[in-house]
Design a protein around this motif. Sequence first.
Motif, mmCIF file in Angstrom:
data_model
loop_
_atom_site.group_PDB
_atom_site.id
_atom_site.type_symbol
_atom_site.label_atom_id
_atom_site.label_comp_id
_atom_site.label_asym_id
_atom_site.label_seq_id
_atom_site.Cartn_x
_atom_site.Cartn_y
_atom_site.Cartn_z
ATOM 1 N N ALA A 223 38.779 44.226 52.812
ATOM 2 C CA ALA A 223 38.842 42.762 52.638
ATOM 3 C C ALA A 223 37.456 42.208 52.332
ATOM 4 O O ALA A 223 37.306 41.251 51.565
ATOM 5 N N GLY A 224 36.430 42.846 52.911
ATOM 6 C CA GLY A 224 35.053 42.401 52.691
ATOM 7 C C GLY A 224 34.548 42.669 51.284
ATOM 8 O O GLY A 224 33.489 42.182 50.894
ATOM 9 N N LEU A 225 35.275 43.467 50.499
ATOM 10 C CA LEU A 225 34.838 43.808 49.134
ATOM 11 C C LEU A 225 35.453 42.893 48.081
ATOM 12 O O LEU A 225 35.170 43.024 46.891
ATOM 13 N N ILE A 226 36.326 41.979 48.533
ATOM 14 C CA ILE A 226 37.085 41.173 47.561
ATOM 15 C C ILE A 226 36.260 39.987 47.063
ATOM 16 O O ILE A 226 35.718 39.222 47.841
ATOM 17 N N ARG A 227 36.215 39.863 45.737
ATOM 18 C CA ARG A 227 35.444 38.790 45.099
ATOM 19 C C ARG A 227 36.118 37.429 45.335
ATOM 20 O O ARG A 227 37.309 37.374 45.625
ATOM 21 N N ALA A 228 35.369 36.366 45.117
ATOM 22 C CA ALA A 228 35.913 35.005 45.277
ATOM 23 C C ALA A 228 37.177 34.856 44.426
ATOM 24 O O ALA A 228 37.195 35.251 43.262
ATOM 25 N N GLY A 229 38.218 34.347 45.031
ATOM 26 C CA GLY A 229 39.477 34.136 44.308
ATOM 27 C C GLY A 229 40.361 35.365 44.264
ATOM 28 O O GLY A 229 41.452 35.327 43.694
ATOM 29 N N GLY A 230 39.929 36.476 44.865
ATOM 30 C CA GLY A 230 40.695 37.723 44.817
ATOM 31 C C GLY A 230 41.759 37.799 45.908
ATOM 32 O O GLY A 230 41.935 36.868 46.703
ATOM 33 N N THR A 231 42.448 38.952 45.958
ATOM 34 C CA THR A 231 43.607 39.075 46.843
ATOM 35 C C THR A 231 43.634 40.415 47.561
ATOM 36 O O THR A 231 43.394 41.457 46.945
ATOM 37 N N LEU A 232 43.953 40.348 48.846
ATOM 38 C CA LEU A 232 44.298 41.556 49.611
ATOM 39 C C LEU A 232 45.813 41.602 49.695
ATOM 40 O O LEU A 232 46.442 40.681 50.223
ATOM 41 N N VAL A 233 46.411 42.671 49.149
ATOM 42 C CA VAL A 233 47.852 42.873 49.273
ATOM 43 C C VAL A 233 48.045 44.045 50.223
ATOM 44 O O VAL A 233 47.493 45.130 49.986
ATOM 45 N N THR A 234 48.805 43.827 51.287
ATOM 46 C CA THR A 234 49.068 44.947 52.186
ATOM 47 C C THR A 234 50.561 45.122 52.401
ATOM 48 O O THR A 234 51.320 44.143 52.409
ATOM 49 N N ILE A 235 50.960 46.396 52.573
ATOM 50 C CA ILE A 235 52.392 46.698 52.752
ATOM 51 C C ILE A 235 52.643 47.366 54.090
ATOM 52 O O ILE A 235 53.725 47.890 54.322
ATOM 53 N N VAL A 236 51.630 47.363 54.987
ATOM 54 C CA VAL A 236 51.814 48.084 56.250
ATOM 55 C C VAL A 236 51.892 47.149 57.461
ATOM 56 O O VAL A 236 51.498 47.511 58.558
ATOM 57 N N GLY A 237 52.416 45.956 57.242
ATOM 58 C CA GLY A 237 52.576 45.019 58.352
ATOM 59 C C GLY A 237 51.751 43.780 58.117
ATOM 60 O O GLY A 237 51.077 43.666 57.085
#
Length: 305
Positions: A223-237
């Motif tokens: 999550a700390g590597l995501i640029r401004a406006g980016g997205t973390l998509v997770t499928i494990v809960g």
Amino acid sequence: MKAIVVTDQAAGTAGMKLVERPQPQAAINDVVVQIHASGFVPTELAWPSTWTDRRDRDRTPSIPGHELAGVITALGYGTTGLSVGQRVFGLADWHRDGTLAEYVAMEARNLAPLPGDVDFTVGASLPISGLTAWQGLFQHGRLQAGQSVLAHGAAGAVGSMVTQLARASGAYVIGTGRAADRQKVLDFGAKEFVDLEKDALEDIGGVDLVFDVIGGDIQKRSAGLIRAGGTLVTIVGPAEARPADGLAIDFVVESDRAQLSEIVQRVRDGRLRTNIGSISALDDAVATFNATERRAGKTVIRVRP
Ligand SMILES: NC(=O)c1ccc[n+]([C@@H]2O[C@H](COP(=O)([O-])OP(=O)(O)OC[C@H]3O[C@@H](n4cnc5c(N)ncnc54)[C@H](OP(=O)(O)O)[C@@H]3O)[C@@H](O)[C@H]2O)c1
């Protein structure tokens, strides 16, 4: 019919049993499918829907497995759009008896036609991994050409689809996994590989989208590597981390006929490769799920020889 059932959550895959069960009946808008091949995600024994119905009542002994390819043998009252004798593949309901069996009753809308030149084992390997990757990248992650994607577990079932679909849409893909997965991940189309046990994830710099299939500390660091406006998509809960200036999205895959058809078309014309690790007969499935060696790719059960 023959079916694999589970009764005891604590027992895990060791508690699976091959038994005789009555054939299921088609309800309104259902079809009955004679299953030729079935897919199983090992973590589904941890999902509540494997054990209870939608009102949280015990539904054991339940039949696990949610991916299938087969032939329709009966239509329920009011079912349209599919016909008896048709080859289909798709994603069976989470809260109903599943696909580690010779027959399943399920809603017709969760199936798509399976072209005659696509093997049933290939059809059964695609629904969960293909749809999850598609929905995570394009619906929830709103991926655009030219963006960069960190695809975790890129040699696995979902991650290999994420890697290929993201690359095909014009994204720059960094795949992760264990050391032994490096070549496989690069072959699926990643431009770089990160060995999560040895390399520093932080060295990759910024990315626009993280597709997380692992969770925990790896999700938080990503999550700390995501640029401004980016997205973390997770499928494990539920997402445990959030980008400083972006979105975090967790979701559970849904069936979608148009997406299934697009995915299988890409497999037919060579733009997408499925990732089958092993194929076993239904009679050997319990032993296969309890094998101790590391399995790369999906385990598919060939229900009809
Ligand atoms: N929300 C949804 O709709 C949805 C849909 C599909 C799947 N899922 C979930 O997503 C997860 C992945 O599913 P999958 O079918 O893709 O599983 P999979 O085929 O086992 O792929 C996961 C990959 O990640 C690797 N990996 C896991 N932890 C790692 C670590 N700490 N370091 C390096 N590599 C690691 C695995 O390697 P090893 O095998 O060596 O561990 C494997 O190659 C499962 O938890 C599943 O339940 C959720």
